[in-house]
Design a protein around this motif. Structure first.
Motif, PDB file in Angstrom:
ATOM      1  N   UNK A  20       0.827  -1.256  -0.094  1.00  0.00           N
ATOM      2  CA  UNK A  20      -0.193  -0.013  -0.002  1.00  0.00           C
ATOM      3  C   UNK A  20       0.718   1.255   0.116  1.00  0.00           C
ATOM      4  N   UNK A  21       2.227   1.237  -0.111  1.00  0.00           N
ATOM      5  CA  UNK A  21       2.919   2.264   0.027  1.00  0.00           C
ATOM      6  C   UNK A  21       3.173   2.769  -1.235  1.00  0.00           C
ATOM      7  N   UNK A  22       3.090   3.993  -1.727  1.00  0.00           N
ATOM      8  CA  UNK A  22       3.217   4.811  -2.748  1.00  0.00           C
ATOM      9  C   UNK A  22       4.419   6.056  -2.702  1.00  0.00           C
ATOM     10  N   UNK A  23       5.458   5.872  -3.502  1.00  0.00           N
ATOM     11  CA  UNK A  23       6.640   6.669  -3.544  1.00  0.00           C
ATOM     12  C   UNK A  23       5.950   7.949  -4.079  1.00  0.00           C
ATOM     13  N   UNK A  24       6.225   9.213  -3.150  1.00  0.00           N
ATOM     14  CA  UNK A  24       5.840  10.639  -3.835  1.00  0.00           C
ATOM     15  C   UNK A  24       7.019  11.445  -3.927  1.00  0.00           C
ATOM     16  N   UNK A  25       8.211  11.121  -3.466  1.00  0.00           N
ATOM     17  CA  UNK A  25       9.193  11.832  -3.485  1.00  0.00           C
ATOM     18  C   UNK A  25      10.630  11.183  -3.288  1.00  0.00           C
ATOM     19  N   UNK A  26      11.626  11.624  -4.084  1.00  0.00           N
ATOM     20  CA  UNK A  26      12.864  10.997  -3.575  1.00  0.00           C
ATOM     21  C   UNK A  26      14.072  12.006  -3.907  1.00  0.00           C
ATOM     22  N   UNK A  27      15.049  12.201  -2.698  1.00  0.00           N
ATOM     23  CA  UNK A  27      16.009  13.019  -2.819  1.00  0.00           C
ATOM     24  C   UNK A  27      17.379  12.192  -2.664  1.00  0.00           C
ATOM     25  N   UNK A  28      18.347  12.437  -2.801  1.00  0.00           N
ATOM     26  CA  UNK A  28      19.747  11.618  -2.552  1.00  0.00           C
ATOM     27  C   UNK A  28      19.478  11.145  -1.023  1.00  0.00           C
ATOM     28  N   UNK A  29      19.526   9.687  -0.875  1.00  0.00           N
ATOM     29  CA  UNK A  29      19.687   8.906   0.373  1.00  0.00           C
ATOM     30  C   UNK A  29      18.027   9.107   1.064  1.00  0.00           C
ATOM     31  N   UNK A  30      17.145   9.863   0.760  1.00  0.00           N
ATOM     32  CA  UNK A  30      15.884   9.949   1.249  1.00  0.00           C
ATOM     33  C   UNK A  30      14.718   9.641   0.310  1.00  0.00           C
ATOM     34  N   UNK A  31      13.763   8.925   0.881  1.00  0.00           N
ATOM     35  CA  UNK A  31      12.357   8.981   0.075  1.00  0.00           C
ATOM     36  C   UNK A  31      11.271   9.155   0.895  1.00  0.00           C
ATOM     37  N   UNK A  32      10.222   9.716   0.343  1.00  0.00           N
ATOM     38  CA  UNK A  32       8.867  10.025   1.111  1.00  0.00           C
ATOM     39  C   UNK A  32       7.771   9.093   0.327  1.00  0.00           C
ATOM     40  N   UNK A  33       6.964   8.463   1.123  1.00  0.00           N
ATOM     41  CA  UNK A  33       6.098   7.583   0.905  1.00  0.00           C
ATOM     42  C   UNK A  33       4.925   8.030   1.357  1.00  0.00           C
ATOM     43  N   UNK A  34       3.732   7.703   0.605  1.00  0.00           N
ATOM     44  CA  UNK A  34       2.174   7.778   1.346  1.00  0.00           C
ATOM     45  C   UNK A  34       1.773   6.334   1.236  1.00  0.00           C
ATOM     46  N   UNK A  35       0.976   6.024   2.449  1.00  0.00           N
ATOM     47  CA  UNK A  35       0.334   4.899   2.417  1.00  0.00           C
ATOM     48  C   UNK A  35      -1.074   5.063   2.033  1.00  0.00           C
ATOM     49  N   UNK A  36      -1.435   3.994   1.001  1.00  0.00           N
ATOM     50  CA  UNK A  36      -2.950   4.345   0.419  1.00  0.00           C
ATOM     51  C   UNK A  36      -3.971   3.574   1.291  1.00  0.00           C
ATOM     52  N   UNK A  37      -3.594   3.026   2.136  1.00  0.00           N
ATOM     53  CA  UNK A  37      -4.565   2.304   3.389  1.00  0.00           C
ATOM     54  C   UNK A  37      -4.857   3.333   4.454  1.00  0.00           C
ATOM     55  N   UNK A  38      -4.075   3.846   4.977  1.00  0.00           N
ATOM     56  CA  UNK A  38      -4.335   4.814   6.022  1.00  0.00           C
ATOM     57  C   UNK A  38      -3.824   6.136   5.971  1.00  0.00           C
TER      58      UNK A  38
END
Length: 86
Positions: A20-38
């Motif tokens: 349920x995780x969707x990656x919404x952003x990525x920078x060098x060594x760092x990633x931001x995800x949003x859960x489609x469940x909660x």
């Protein structure tokens, strides 16, 4: 009140990513995800996970509230009453 789902807590505690995780952003060594469940936002940095916004998990899948209210407030029609008598 914000709450993340069990899948997101398991991700943070046991490093178990889920579908349920969707990656919404990525920078060098760092990633931001949003859960489609909660709808929680999660941050991954150096293989470490953290919940940065808890989401809206209430323990059950989300349903369209207007559909539920319409079904509860529905007045039976003559056809409904006839089918119940059979």
């Amino acid at each position: 009140m914000e709450n993340a789902c069990t899948l997101c807590y398991n991700l943070v505690l046991h490093n178990k990513p889920h579908a349920a995780l969707k990656k919404i952003s990525e920078l060098k060594g760092s990633e931001l995800y949003k859960c489609c469940c909660c709808y929680a936002y999660l941050h991954k940095h150096d293989a470490e996970w953290e919940i940065i916004s808890g989401g809206e998990f209430m323990g059950a899948p989300k349903q369209n509230t207007s559909t539920i209210i319409a079904a509860e407030n529905k007045t039976p029609t003559a056809t409904d009453l006839r089918s119940n008598q059979r």
